[in-house]
Design an enzyme around this catalytic site. Structure first.
Site, PDB file in Angstrom:
ATOM      1  N   CYS A   8       5.734   4.426   2.289  1.00  8.02           N
ATOM      2  CA  CYS A   8       6.182   5.564   2.659  1.00  8.02           C
ATOM      3  C   CYS A   8       6.830   5.404   4.280  1.00  8.02           C
ATOM      4  CB  CYS A   8       5.313   6.727   2.483  1.00  8.02           C
ATOM      5  SG  CYS A   8       6.522   8.072   2.389  1.00  8.02           S
ATOM      6  N   GLY A  59       0.709  -1.151  -0.059  1.00  6.30           N
ATOM      7  CA  GLY A  59      -0.035   0.019   0.008  1.00  6.30           C
ATOM      8  C   GLY A  59       0.818   1.099   0.071  1.00  6.30           C
ATOM      9  N   CYS A  60       0.101   2.540  -0.454  1.00  3.82           N
ATOM     10  CA  CYS A  60       1.136   3.637  -0.328  1.00  3.82           C
ATOM     11  C   CYS A  60       1.456   4.096   1.268  1.00  3.82           C
ATOM     12  CB  CYS A  60       0.106   4.621  -1.007  1.00  3.82           C
ATOM     13  SG  CYS A  60      -1.377   4.997  -0.449  1.00  3.82           S
ATOM     14  N   TYR A  61       0.559   4.107   1.927  1.00  2.00           N
ATOM     15  CA  TYR A  61       1.029   4.772   3.130  1.00  2.00           C
ATOM     16  C   TYR A  61       1.922   3.683   3.823  1.00  2.00           C
ATOM     17  CZ  TYR A  61      -2.809   8.285   3.803  1.00  2.00           C
ATOM     18  OH  TYR A  61      -3.332   9.432   3.860  1.00  2.00           O
ATOM     19  N   MET A  93       6.755  10.685  -0.696  1.00  2.00           N
ATOM     20  CA  MET A  93       6.812   9.975  -2.099  1.00  2.00           C
ATOM     21  C   MET A  93       5.549  10.355  -2.810  1.00  2.00           C
ATOM     22  SD  MET A  93       5.937   5.973  -1.321  1.00  2.00           S
ATOM     23  CE  MET A  93       4.156   5.680  -1.123  1.00  2.00           C
TER      24      MET A  93
END
Length: 346
Positions: A154, A149-151, A312
């Site tokens: 990062c 996932g994105c969170y 990001m």
């Protein structure tokens, strides 16, 4: 030249996959899958590829696609791939899933946090968590990759060096996260309308965001101990980008030099993770449209805590770029192929 198919090509992550794969020297996109736009030209949905992509959108028939493609990207809602994936598909094509269906190894935790029944738990153990900077060797031999996932991406990359080195007390970890509106997808939702988002910032998913168990699981692997943390995301009025600011107490006797060295050692050979100069804070504008993650760390001796930071692009490294990075590893290509994108400014 390998053949790629995308299911969910008309979402933000799917469109980003198209943008990246069109620049890839070793890939031909043969399938633009979309339930909403079947038989319509892809360029009529995304005008940025007008006279570049002439293909029409096809259905989401994964079995037919597996007969024709070498790799399938599923940029689909949670539960889609788990509901259709079977051995026949995996015996014909490699699959990179951008949803959370195979990221979390404990099916009970997945079902609790996502509120749906997992329909193919037999593939969870096989699926490789596709964070290349940590699982590079496992990804190379995988036929099913769970794209992070994105969170979580990062957050993890911002914290990983100190978690791995055992320099922070993981029980004190707090993550403050901020994301642009594209992270919520392309579907029409009132909270994401311009007038709702513009000139506003708000927390959401407080004490219950579904990316929490994914972050906890991966940091548990890195630190060698079970991790429970506070994760609070915020929605901010911009299109792309994630900014992570994480806080934790550092172990007694740990020096600034040791903390800095942990980051230097962790990322010295990583092309896509850029450790910024001392004192420079990551900014989303310096990574927009790229697969880079900018990280840094500051030691607060007054409070005995460290502030770990990362920025990001949530659609690129947080979704499509990372998926292409995984594909490159799976097929033996240069890991940076199709991803050597200089961030866009302004």
């Amino acid at each position: 030249m390998i053949k790629a198919g995308i299911i969910g090509a008309t979402g933000y992550a799917g469109q980003e996959l198209v943008r990246l794969l069109l620049q890839h020297r070793e890939v031909e996109i043969i399938w633009y899958g979309s339930r909403s736009y079947v038989d319509k030209k892809f360029s009529s949905v995304f005008g940025n590829v007008f006279q570049i992509v002439e293909n029409i959108c096809k259905s989401d028939d994964l079995h037919q696609l597996a007969e024709e493609a070498d790799v399938i990207f599923t940029a689909t809602p949670q539960g889609y791939l788990a509901g259709v994936l079977d051995e026949e598909i995996l015996s014909h094509a490699k699959v990179i899933d951008l949803s959370a269906d195979y990221r979390i190894k404990d099916v009970a935790i997945y079902e609790k946090w996502y509120g749906i029944k997992h329909k193919s738990p037999q593939f969870i153990e096989e699926a490789v968590y596709g964070l290349c900077e940590v699982n590079r060797d496992k990804v190379k031999g995988a036929r099913l990759v769970a794209n992070p996932g994105c969170y979580p991406t990062c957050s993890f990359l911002s914290i990983y060096p100190l978690a791995r080195a055992g320099l922070i007390d993981m029980d004190t970890l707090i993550i403050d996260a901020k994301s642009g509106t594209s992270g919520a997808g392309r579907g029409a939702k009132i909270p994401n309308l311009y007038c709702e988002v513009n000139e506003n910032i708000k927390a959401y998913g407080v004490a219950g965001h579904r990316h929490t168990p994914e972050i906890e699981e991966q940091l548990s692997y890195a630190s060698g101990k079970a991790v429970t943390l506070n994760f609070t995301p915020h929605l901010i009025p911009m299109n792309r980008g994630i900014l992570i600011t994480a806080y934790a107490s550092y172990k007694k006797g740990t020096t600034k030099e040791e903390i800095r060295k942990a980051y230097e050692e962790a990322y010295k050979d990583e092309y896509f993770v850029r450790l910024l100069d001392d004192g420079v804070c990551p900014e989303t504008k310096w990574v927009e449209g790229s697969n880079f993650v900018d990280v840094n760390v500051t030691v607060d001796e007054r409070t005995g805590r460290v502030i770990m930071m990362g920025a990001m692009d949530n659609i690129t490294k947080g979704a499509a770029g990372q998926a292409v990075q995984n594909m490159n590893l799976m097929f033996g290509f240069d890991e940076t192929e199709g991803l050597r994108l200089v961030p866009m400014v302004p």
